[in-house]
Design a protein around this motif. Sequence first.
Motif, short mmCIF file in Angstrom:
data_model
loop_
_atom_site.label_atom_id
_atom_site.label_comp_id
_atom_site.label_asym_id
_atom_site.label_seq_id
_atom_site.Cartn_x
_atom_site.Cartn_y
_atom_site.Cartn_z
N LYS A 110 20.36 -1.38 -3.36
CA LYS A 110 19.98 -2.80 -3.45
C LYS A 110 18.61 -2.99 -4.10
O LYS A 110 18.31 -4.06 -4.61
CB LYS A 110 19.95 -3.41 -2.04
CG LYS A 110 21.31 -3.63 -1.45
CD LYS A 110 21.21 -4.42 -0.16
CE LYS A 110 22.54 -4.38 0.55
NZ LYS A 110 22.46 -4.14 1.96
N GLU A 111 17.78 -1.94 -4.07
CA GLU A 111 16.47 -2.02 -4.72
C GLU A 111 16.60 -1.90 -6.24
O GLU A 111 15.62 -2.09 -6.96
CB GLU A 111 15.55 -0.92 -4.20
CG GLU A 111 15.15 -1.05 -2.74
CD GLU A 111 14.22 0.08 -2.32
OE1 GLU A 111 13.01 -0.01 -2.57
OE2 GLU A 111 14.73 1.06 -1.74
N VAL A 112 17.77 -1.52 -6.71
CA VAL A 112 18.02 -1.36 -8.15
C VAL A 112 19.20 -2.28 -8.50
O VAL A 112 20.35 -1.83 -8.58
CB VAL A 112 18.35 0.12 -8.50
CG1 VAL A 112 18.36 0.33 -10.00
CG2 VAL A 112 17.36 1.06 -7.83
N PRO A 113 18.93 -3.57 -8.71
CA PRO A 113 20.02 -4.55 -8.77
C PRO A 113 21.14 -4.24 -9.78
O PRO A 113 22.29 -4.61 -9.56
CB PRO A 113 19.30 -5.85 -9.12
CG PRO A 113 17.93 -5.67 -8.58
CD PRO A 113 17.62 -4.21 -8.75
N TYR A 114 20.82 -3.56 -10.91
CA TYR A 114 21.91 -3.36 -11.87
C TYR A 114 23.01 -2.47 -11.30
O TYR A 114 24.17 -2.56 -11.73
CB TYR A 114 21.40 -2.84 -13.23
CG TYR A 114 20.81 -1.46 -13.28
CD1 TYR A 114 21.61 -0.32 -13.24
CD2 TYR A 114 19.45 -1.29 -13.44
CE1 TYR A 114 21.06 0.94 -13.33
CE2 TYR A 114 18.88 -0.03 -13.53
CZ TYR A 114 19.68 1.09 -13.47
OH TYR A 114 19.14 2.34 -13.56
N ILE A 115 22.67 -1.64 -10.31
CA ILE A 115 23.70 -0.78 -9.72
C ILE A 115 24.69 -1.61 -8.89
O ILE A 115 25.91 -1.50 -9.06
CB ILE A 115 23.06 0.32 -8.84
CG1 ILE A 115 22.14 1.20 -9.69
CG2 ILE A 115 24.15 1.18 -8.18
CD1 ILE A 115 21.40 2.28 -8.89
N THR A 116 24.16 -2.47 -8.03
CA THR A 116 25.07 -3.29 -7.21
C THR A 116 25.81 -4.31 -8.07
O THR A 116 26.97 -4.62 -7.82
CB THR A 116 24.28 -3.99 -6.08
OG1 THR A 116 23.11 -4.59 -6.62
CG2 THR A 116 23.87 -3.02 -5.00
N MET A 117 25.12 -4.83 -9.12
CA MET A 117 25.82 -5.77 -10.03
C MET A 117 26.98 -5.08 -10.73
O MET A 117 28.07 -5.65 -10.86
CB MET A 117 24.84 -6.28 -11.11
CG MET A 117 23.84 -7.30 -10.62
SD MET A 117 22.76 -7.76 -12.02
CE MET A 117 21.55 -8.72 -11.16
N ALA A 118 26.76 -3.85 -11.19
CA ALA A 118 27.83 -3.11 -11.87
C ALA A 118 29.00 -2.86 -10.92
O ALA A 118 30.17 -2.95 -11.30
CB ALA A 118 27.30 -1.79 -12.42
N ALA A 119 28.67 -2.58 -9.64
CA ALA A 119 29.74 -2.38 -8.65
C ALA A 119 30.56 -3.66 -8.49
O ALA A 119 31.80 -3.63 -8.48
CB ALA A 119 29.14 -1.95 -7.31
N GLU A 120 29.85 -4.80 -8.43
CA GLU A 120 30.57 -6.08 -8.26
C GLU A 120 31.42 -6.41 -9.49
O GLU A 120 32.44 -7.08 -9.38
CB GLU A 120 29.55 -7.21 -8.02
CG GLU A 120 29.00 -7.21 -6.60
CD GLU A 120 27.69 -7.99 -6.48
OE1 GLU A 120 27.39 -8.79 -7.38
OE2 GLU A 120 26.99 -7.76 -5.47
#
Length: 367
Positions: free
Chosen positions: A237-247
Motif C-alpha cells: 500500500k506504500e507503493v500505490p502503483y502495485i495495488t493499482m496494477a492488482a486492481e
Amino acid sequence: MKKNEIIAIYGENPLEMTKKLMAVAEVEKLIGGKNKHIGIKPNLVLASPASGGATTHPEIAAGIIEYLRDNGFSDIVILEGSWVGDRTQEAFRVCGYTELAKKYGVRLIDLQKDTFKQYDCKGVPIGICDEAMRVEFMFNLPVLKGHCQTLVTGALKNGKGLIPNSEKRRFHSMGLHKPIAHLNTRLRNDFIIVDGICGDLDFEEGGNPVVMNRMFAALDPVLCDSYICELMGYSPKEVPYITMAAELGVGSLYGSDSVASELNRPEGIVKSIRSGRKVERLVKHTDARSACSACYGSLIHALARLENMGELENIKIPICIGQGFREKTGEIGVGNCTCGFRRSLKGCPPSAKDMLDFIIGETGKRQ
Ligand code: SF4
C-alpha cells in the motif's frame, strides 16, 4: 512454474544462477514455438556499471541467451530506453551490453530512437515503442533497489524503459503511479528475473550498493513487486502503483495463496533486507511536484552530499522541483521548471554537481 510462484536462488555467479532458475522454471516450455521473437529488457536506467547498484548485471542477460541458444531459440534482442537525461547507447557501452551483444551476436535496440504508437491501457492512452510491442516473449530484468519517489522499483516500473522520452516526462506530470499501473495492462511480462546481487536500497541511480547475492524469478509482476516490498519491509500500500496494477487485473499481490521457494540458501544469509530509509530524511528538504526521475534523483544526491558535509540543516526552506512548478513563482528551485522562481538553477535536468554548488551558494554556507 506457476503464476503464484516465486523461486529464489542465492550465490555470486549471476550467469549460472540465471540458467539454474530458467531450468527449474522450464522456461523453454513457457516460450513455446522456437521461432518466437524474444526480448530481454534489463534496467539500464543510466550509464553506470551494475556494481554501483542501479543497473542489471549483463551476466544475467548472458545466462538467458546461453539457455535460449541451448534450447533452440535464436531470435533474441536486448532492448532498453534509459531515463531522460542519459543516452541508452552510452548505458549499453558502460554497463557491458555492447560487448555482450558482440560476443553473442544479438541486436541491441535503443528505444530512445524508436518510433511508437498510442495504446489504450485500460482507459489511459500511452505511447509504447514499436520494437517493444513486436516482442512475443519478454524477459523483464529489474534490479532489486529503492527509489526516492516510489520507495521501491521492480518489474512494473521497469516497463517505463519501453516508452519514449516524451511519455516518461508525461508520466511524472501524471504522478507516476497511475500511468505505471496502466502501462502494465499492455506490456508483456512473460518471465521476470530480479537482480538482487547488489542493488542500492535507497537510490534508483545507485551509488550505495548493498551486497545481497540473490536473484529470484516470477511470472507475475504484481506478485514480484509486492514480494520485493515484503523483503524490504514495506507494505504494498506504500507503493500505490502495485495495488493499482492488482486492481486493474495485471496480477495478484503476494499473500497466503503465493508460494515462495528457495533453491538454496548459504548459511548466514538472512532472507529479509532493509533500506536505511536515508532518503526519507533528505526528502523533507524538498517540495517535489511531478519531478522527473533524473532531476529528482540528482537533487536527492546533492542533499546526501550536503548531509555528509554536515550542512543539510542550513537549508531552511524546501527546494522546489518538478513540472508542477512550471509558470509558477516561488523562492528557490532547481531545473527549468522553476525558472519563474526568485532563485532558480537552469537545466533539464541539471546535474547533481550543479545542484550541490547552487544550493551551497544560495544558502551561503560554503566552508
Ligand atoms: S527541469 Fe522539469 S522537465 Fe526538466 S527534468 Fe527537471 S522536472 Fe523534468
